[in-house]
Design a protein around this motif. Structure first.
Motif, short mmCIF file in Angstrom:
data_model
loop_
_atom_site.label_atom_id
_atom_site.label_comp_id
_atom_site.label_asym_id
_atom_site.label_seq_id
_atom_site.Cartn_x
_atom_site.Cartn_y
_atom_site.Cartn_z
N ARG A 56 0.83 -1.21 0.00
CA ARG A 56 0.00 0.00 0.00
C ARG A 56 0.86 1.26 0.00
O ARG A 56 0.48 2.27 -0.59
CB ARG A 56 -0.95 -0.03 1.19
CG ARG A 56 -2.02 -1.10 1.06
CD ARG A 56 -3.02 -1.07 2.22
NE ARG A 56 -4.13 -1.98 2.00
CZ ARG A 56 -4.12 -3.27 2.30
NH1 ARG A 56 -3.05 -3.80 2.88
NH2 ARG A 56 -5.16 -4.04 2.05
N TYR A 60 0.74 4.65 -2.60
CA TYR A 60 0.82 6.05 -2.14
C TYR A 60 2.01 6.77 -2.80
O TYR A 60 1.87 7.88 -3.30
CB TYR A 60 0.97 6.05 -0.62
CG TYR A 60 0.98 7.41 0.02
CD1 TYR A 60 -0.20 8.14 0.19
CD2 TYR A 60 2.17 7.97 0.49
CE1 TYR A 60 -0.20 9.38 0.80
CE2 TYR A 60 2.19 9.22 1.09
CZ TYR A 60 1.00 9.92 1.25
OH TYR A 60 1.01 11.15 1.84
N VAL A 307 -1.71 5.10 5.59
CA VAL A 307 -1.79 4.53 4.24
C VAL A 307 -2.49 3.16 4.26
O VAL A 307 -2.50 2.46 3.24
CB VAL A 307 -0.39 4.39 3.60
CG1 VAL A 307 0.25 5.75 3.42
CG2 VAL A 307 0.51 3.48 4.44
N GLU A 310 -5.11 2.52 1.54
CA GLU A 310 -4.73 2.63 0.13
C GLU A 310 -5.00 1.30 -0.59
O GLU A 310 -5.01 0.23 0.02
CB GLU A 310 -3.24 2.96 0.00
CG GLU A 310 -2.85 4.34 0.49
CD GLU A 310 -3.20 5.43 -0.51
OE1 GLU A 310 -3.52 5.11 -1.68
OE2 GLU A 310 -3.14 6.61 -0.11
#
Length: 577
Positions: A56, A60, A307, A310
């Motif tokens: 993830r 990002y 994050v 994400e």
């Protein structure tokens, strides 16, 4: 020539206006720290999907790279080589392959990396190979080669973007000798971060002409172990005391922090800690105005960014599918069966199946008289039924050896006194908490709502004892006898088994608690296992076939009319059950 023409024209009364060349530059710095093997969105220990992870982080970072291009810098702050079976597999089971901890750093195009204490814990053979495989600079200004007196790793790296020189200075907590056997870091020493920061930041400013100075320290915010030789967590001290830093990115303490502090030169220093396991990243934005090639304005802001929601970068996952499949095949192997579920949550409230299972195996393997052990995962379990290799990582997350030390009965009691003083309160009434809690540490991944570090809550086996929570600190533990009913004596010597973290002085239970000088610990050691603790636990389970976990019930909290209701209240408060 141009200057001469301008002077001549001015002398003739002709005014010349030269427009200053102004340029605005936007930079972004993203930091991960204490990833602990959380590369892929799958928990190999509990065999289920995992939040966070570098899969993830990749999404990002890729999104930011579309906006910032080469002006996005990606940094990692160490403790990447231990924590998930992925690491163990690469470090010890199949060390011939490129370490995945290097492969993911290279794939994600990190710009610099530091080394953490759990990286050093893997030993020279593992971390030296990993360092050689990582393509970005590996930093460690205060890790000194004792043969040469020079840094063992690069002290810093200079990254230039659009004429802006960004210096990244990496360092590691100097408290390594308080935790790890010298064999793991032979030939090295770990100097004080504050002193080294003062030297290197001056060098970066004067010799390297750095425009932005970033400290990347695997050393927590503050607190931790403080001895005459070492201070574990020094990041905020550097921010406050050493002039010249713009940003300090740090980790090690597994706790999310964002601070802006006033530095010694009067400038603001942005300090970010993204906790652990790649749920969060430190994210700093730098806006620079350059006029005629010189910085005339500099603005820095940042935050710790979640994050965990994400999308997964499927390209990243697919790229590493062969490694993922190899690790899954390894950890899914059945090594035995378990007759009853063992819960780490039970270990905080008395003699419990989970801790006592490890106690009993330690005693059986070594023949020691007494065992020390603490719950090393907060709220995990080994379920009734098949036991797999993956379950061994719930028993022990990191690669500790097994040690046996010689201790007097008095030292055993004092060791336990310090443990329980950190663990439980002194109850003044039946309505008090029994656990020593702190509401501000609920999100601390090492305290979990306790005031102190939960992995230092040692209990013992091989003896029968009670812990009176109405007594003051230092007077709570009363040892009644050995487990077989024979007399326990404070003036007698005993063989005591524990993990190597504890046996090297980790948590200070042996040093500050039992009163054994750190320099004497190695002399007290009469046994050190060749392999890590998890290896021997695995072999024992394979030998036994079926394990029948049962609490020893060799210790309990008293007085029970107070402690039983208090335990029920605090257990529901902490664990919701």
């Amino acid at each position: 020539m141009k200057k001469g023409i301008c002077v001549l024209l001015a002398a003739l009364g002709i005014n010349i206006f030269i427009m200053a060349q102004t340029k605005n530059i936007e930079l972004r710095i993203v930091e991960t720290s204490d990833v602990h093997g959380c590369f892929f969105p799958y928990d190999f220990i509990n065999r289920k999907p995992m939040s966070g992870t570098l899969a993830r982080v990749s999404t990002y970072v890729n999104r930011l790279r579309k906006e910032y291009g080469n002006n996005l810098l990606l940094l990692d702050n160490g403790d990447i080589l231990q924590g998930q079976p992925t690491c163990y597999y690469c470090n010890y089971v199949n060390p011939e392959m490129e370490n995945v901890a290097a492969s993911v750093i290279n794939y994600l195009r990190y710009d610099a990396e530091t080394i953490g204490n759990h990286d050093v814990e893997t030993g020279h053979a593992v971390y030296d190979k990993w360092i050689s495989e990582v393509k970005c600079p590996m930093l460690g200004a205060n890790i000194i080669d004792t043969m040469t007196g020079q840094p063992y790793l690069k002290p810093y790296t200079i990254i230039e973007r659009e004429g802006v020189r960004i210096a990244v200075l990496g360092m590691l907590t100097p408290a390594i000798p308080s935790w790890l056997n010298e064999e793991l870091w032979q030939g090295l020493r770990f100097d004080d971060i504050v002193k080294m920061a003062s030297y290197w930041v001056k060098h970066l400013k004067e010799e390297e002409r750095a425009d932005i100075v970033v400290g990347m320290f695997h050393s927590g915010r503050d607190g931790g172990i403080k001895t005459a030789e070492y201070e574990e967590n020094q990041s905020m001290r550097v921010a406050r005391e050493i002039p010249g830093f713009d940003i300090i990115l740090y980790g090690h303490d597994h706790t999310s922090h964002k601070d802006v502090v006033k530095g010694a030169d009067g400038n603001d220093v942005l300090c970010l800690d993204p906790s652990c396991n790649a749920f969060l990243v430190g994210d700093a934005k730098i806006s620079i105005t350059m006029t005629d090639g010189k910085i005339t304005e500099k603005r820095i802001e940042g935050d710790v960014v979640d994050v965990s929601m994400e999308d997964i970068d499927e390209d990243f996952v697919n790229h590493f599918k062969p490694q993922i499949d190899s690790v899954r095949n390894y950890v899914d192997r059945v090594i035995g069966t378990c007759d009853a579920t063992m819960l780490t949550s039970d270990c905080y409230f008395g003699s419990a199946e989970f801790t006592d299972f490890i106690h009993n195996i330690q005693l059986r393997i070594t023949g020691a008289d007494i065992s020390f052990n603490a719950p090393l995962t907060f709220d995990s379990k080994i379920a009734k039924g098949e036991v797999r290799v993956s379950d061994m990582f719930n028993l022990y997350r990191y690669e500790n050896q097994i040690y046996v030390l010689r201790m007097t009965g008095e030292e055993v009691r004092k060791h336990l006194e310090m443990s329980y003083d950190q663990w439980v309160t002194t109850m003044q009434s039946p309505d008090d908490h029994i656990m020593l809690l702190d509401e501000y540490t609920k999100n601390d991944k090492q305290r979990f709502g306790f005031k102190n570090l939960a992995f230092n809550f040692d209990s013992a086996a091989g003896i029968i004892y009670e812990v009176d929570v109405t007594k003051p600190d230092g007077e709570k533990v009363r040892i009644l006898s050995m487990a077989d009913g024979s007399e326990f004596r404070e003036d007698k010597w005993y063989n005591v088994v524990m993990n190597s973290y504890r046996g090297n002085g980790g948590g200070e239970l042996l040093t500050r608690g039992a009163g054994i000088p750190h320099s004497e610990l190695e002399k007290r050691r009469i046994y050190a296992s060749e392999k890590d603790q998890r290896y021997y636990l695995m072999k024992e389970i394979e030998r036994m076939g079926t394990i029948y976990p049962k609490a020893n019930n060799n210790w309990h909290f008293v007085p029970e009319e107070w402690t039983a209701p208090a335990i029920a209240r605090d257990k529901e408060l902490i664990f919701g059950k």
